[in-house]
Motif scaffolding. Sequence first.
Motif, PDB file in Angstrom:
ATOM      1  N   HIS A 193      43.685  10.849  16.634  1.00 49.55           N
ATOM      2  CA  HIS A 193      43.522  10.834  15.186  1.00 49.55           C
ATOM      3  C   HIS A 193      43.077  12.209  14.706  1.00 49.55           C
ATOM      4  CE1 HIS A 193      39.404   9.924  16.647  1.00 49.55           C
ATOM      5  NE2 HIS A 193      39.036  10.702  15.625  1.00 49.55           N
ATOM      6  N   HIS A 195      40.798  13.932  11.121  1.00 49.04           N
ATOM      7  CA  HIS A 195      40.075  13.600   9.890  1.00 49.04           C
ATOM      8  C   HIS A 195      39.896  14.897   9.111  1.00 49.04           C
ATOM      9  CE1 HIS A 195      36.879  14.320  12.874  1.00 49.04           C
ATOM     10  NE2 HIS A 195      37.137  13.154  13.405  1.00 49.04           N
ATOM     11  N   ASP A 265      36.087   7.200   9.134  1.00 50.58           N
ATOM     12  CA  ASP A 265      36.958   7.980   8.255  1.00 50.58           C
ATOM     13  C   ASP A 265      37.864   8.860   9.107  1.00 50.58           C
ATOM     14  OD1 ASP A 265      38.224   9.412   6.313  1.00 50.58           O
ATOM     15  OD2 ASP A 265      36.466  10.568   5.698  1.00 50.58           O
ATOM     16  N   ASP A 267      42.298   9.521  10.291  1.00 50.53           N
ATOM     17  CA  ASP A 267      43.720   9.286  10.050  1.00 50.53           C
ATOM     18  C   ASP A 267      44.398   9.131  11.404  1.00 50.53           C
ATOM     19  OD1 ASP A 267      43.428   9.709   7.190  1.00 50.53           O
ATOM     20  OD2 ASP A 267      43.172  11.827   7.682  1.00 50.53           O
TER      21      ASP A 267
END
Length: 275
Positions: A193, A195, A265, A267
């Motif tokens: 991921h 962020h 938080d 992505d």
Amino acid sequence: MTQTTETRYAIDPETTRQLDTEGLRAHFHLGALFEPGRISLVYSHYDRLLIGSAVPDGEILSLDHVAETGTESFLERREAGVLNIGGAGSVTVGRETHEMQPGEILYIGMGSGPVDFAGDGRFYILSAPAHAPHPTRLIRQAEARRVELGSAEEANERVILQFIHPEIVESCQLVMGYTQLARGSVWNTMPAHTHDRRMEAYLYYGMEEGARVMHFMGAPDQTRHIVMANEQAVISPPWSIHAGCGTGPYTFCWAMAGDNVDFTDMDMVAMEDLR
């Protein structure tokens, strides 16, 4: 001189994709930490995170003035987290001494003044800009928030221990903890991921002699790798993935600074989108 500070400037993903191995390591790899009798610091321009270590080795090491912060005391407008990865040691903040066992993390609030390190500890230090003072607190392993993830089948069974986290202790922007992998599991933080609202730093430790972790970074469609040895750290820009695969057992300390303290938080990046 018992204290040194190196500055690392922020660069963008387009510049990063042009770098060779030496270039990647020069910008993101922190390999000169944990030298006996020294405080070693790296001042990163990614969210102004200060990354470093203190190894007393029979002395008392005092951390106070850091010219790169532009303040009289480095904690004048900063907060900090300290993880002990060595033996029993102590950290003195103001007039209070905190006896730290291996695996414990000390949160230090803004404006606390000089910090003294002593004993057999090997102290990993993270510091981020702060806007308000919060109480200094020693957080023991039993007090950390535990999150169990992964599976043996996917070689990523692990326990995330959250220490500087909104449910444990109040901070301005620093979030910090570490992840322990189960025996036989080698992958961390996978699927990957990013962020974009926060940067991150990893410290890999608890590795056997000769073991290595292949740390993956870069934009999801332009991944790169950095080979990490024991007790080495790596800077992860907000636009970069951060994941690793080890040749043996290891633990990694993660710390984040940026717009918020929301651990979730992030992505997510689908496996099929990685290149």
